[in-house]
Design a protein around this motif. Structure first.
Motif, PDB file in Angstrom:
ATOM      1  N   ASP A 145      41.075  49.429  84.390  1.00 18.42           N
ATOM      2  CA  ASP A 145      39.718  50.177  83.858  1.00 18.42           C
ATOM      3  C   ASP A 145      39.365  51.195  85.073  1.00 18.42           C
ATOM      4  O   ASP A 145      39.575  50.940  86.122  1.00 18.42           O
ATOM      5  N   THR A 177      30.124  53.232  82.215  1.00 19.29           N
ATOM      6  CA  THR A 177      31.056  54.113  81.428  1.00 19.29           C
ATOM      7  C   THR A 177      32.406  54.001  81.943  1.00 19.29           C
ATOM      8  O   THR A 177      32.583  54.273  83.130  1.00 19.29           O
ATOM      9  N   ARG A 179      36.881  54.251  81.330  1.00 20.55           N
ATOM     10  CA  ARG A 179      37.807  54.757  80.813  1.00 20.55           C
ATOM     11  C   ARG A 179      38.907  53.845  80.845  1.00 20.55           C
ATOM     12  O   ARG A 179      39.476  53.225  81.799  1.00 20.55           O
ATOM     13  N   GLY A 183      43.399  55.142  77.677  1.00 18.54           N
ATOM     14  CA  GLY A 183      42.787  56.559  77.757  1.00 18.54           C
ATOM     15  C   GLY A 183      41.668  56.626  76.878  1.00 18.54           C
ATOM     16  O   GLY A 183      40.899  57.735  77.108  1.00 18.54           O
ATOM     17  N   TYR A 185      37.668  56.003  76.014  1.00 19.53           N
ATOM     18  CA  TYR A 185      36.253  55.740  76.680  1.00 19.53           C
ATOM     19  C   TYR A 185      35.430  54.685  76.003  1.00 19.53           C
ATOM     20  O   TYR A 185      35.503  54.559  74.800  1.00 19.53           O
TER      21      TYR A 185
END
Length: 196
Positions: A145, A177, A179, A183, A185
């Motif tokens: 991540d 937050t 990603r 890919g 979020y």
């Protein structure tokens, strides 16, 4: 009449009789050659063992020297913060020299997410390890991540993440937050903890 010129002469070590034996010729010098080969092989193995062991020894000595130099460097950096060299060079005569010493007070525990991160290729902090159990694991972070934001703080490097976590209050929820490697979020809620 017999012609002697056409008859071959016997080889040295063979019987002079007309070929009564048709086996391999005896070689007395072959045993000495085998002995030399064995000696050479054993000597080569001995030299290889010595070289390997000396390399290991040199590596250990090198690591020790490097470690000691790093330790000396850390002590040099730490010296001025603990009262400087004058504090130990001139002891107070009124104090006993062999009295009990008190340990310095431990630093307050810093909050942690329980993960290891490095700089990501573009921006953010790439998670390379998650401690189980830990706040990061409980929040749902996995290896691979990329953390992009910690609360309202944008994360561009792993140093940014370390500063943001250090500035957070342990026990208070923070929105991360993230990603994912795929890919996608996602926003996760983490509660920074304290390592005791």
């Amino acid at each position: 009449m017999e012609q002697t010129a056409l008859r071959p002469k016997p080889m040295p070590g063979q019987e002079s009789g007309g070929g009564g034996k048709s086996g391999p010729a005896r070689r007395p010098h072959a045993a000495r050659r085998r002995g030399r080969r064995l000696t050479t092989l054993l000597f080569g193995l001995f030299v290889a063992a010595v070289l390997v062991l000396s390399g290991v020894g040199l590596g250990a000595v090198g690591a020790t020297v490097i470690g000691m130099s790093k330790l000396a460097e850390l002590r040099r950096q730490e010296g001025p913060h603990q009262g400087g060299p004058s504090a130990s060079a001139h002891p107070d005569p009124s104090l006993p020299s062999a009295g009990p010493t008190t340990a310095p007070a431990p630093a307050p525990a810093a909050p942690t997410l329980g993960l290891e991160a490095v700089d990501a290729e573009k921006s953010g902090a790439l998670v390379v390890g998650v401690h189980v159990p830990g706040p990061g694991f409980a929040a749902g972070l996995v290896r691979g991540d990329v953390l992009l934001a910690f609360g309202r703080t944008r994360i561009d490097t792993a140093d940014d993440l370390a500063r943001a976590v250090a500035g957070a209050r342990a026990g208070r929820e923070v929105v991360l937050t993230v990603r994912h490697r795929s890919g996608g979020y996602q926003q996760l809620t983490a509660v920074p903890g304290v390592v005791v």
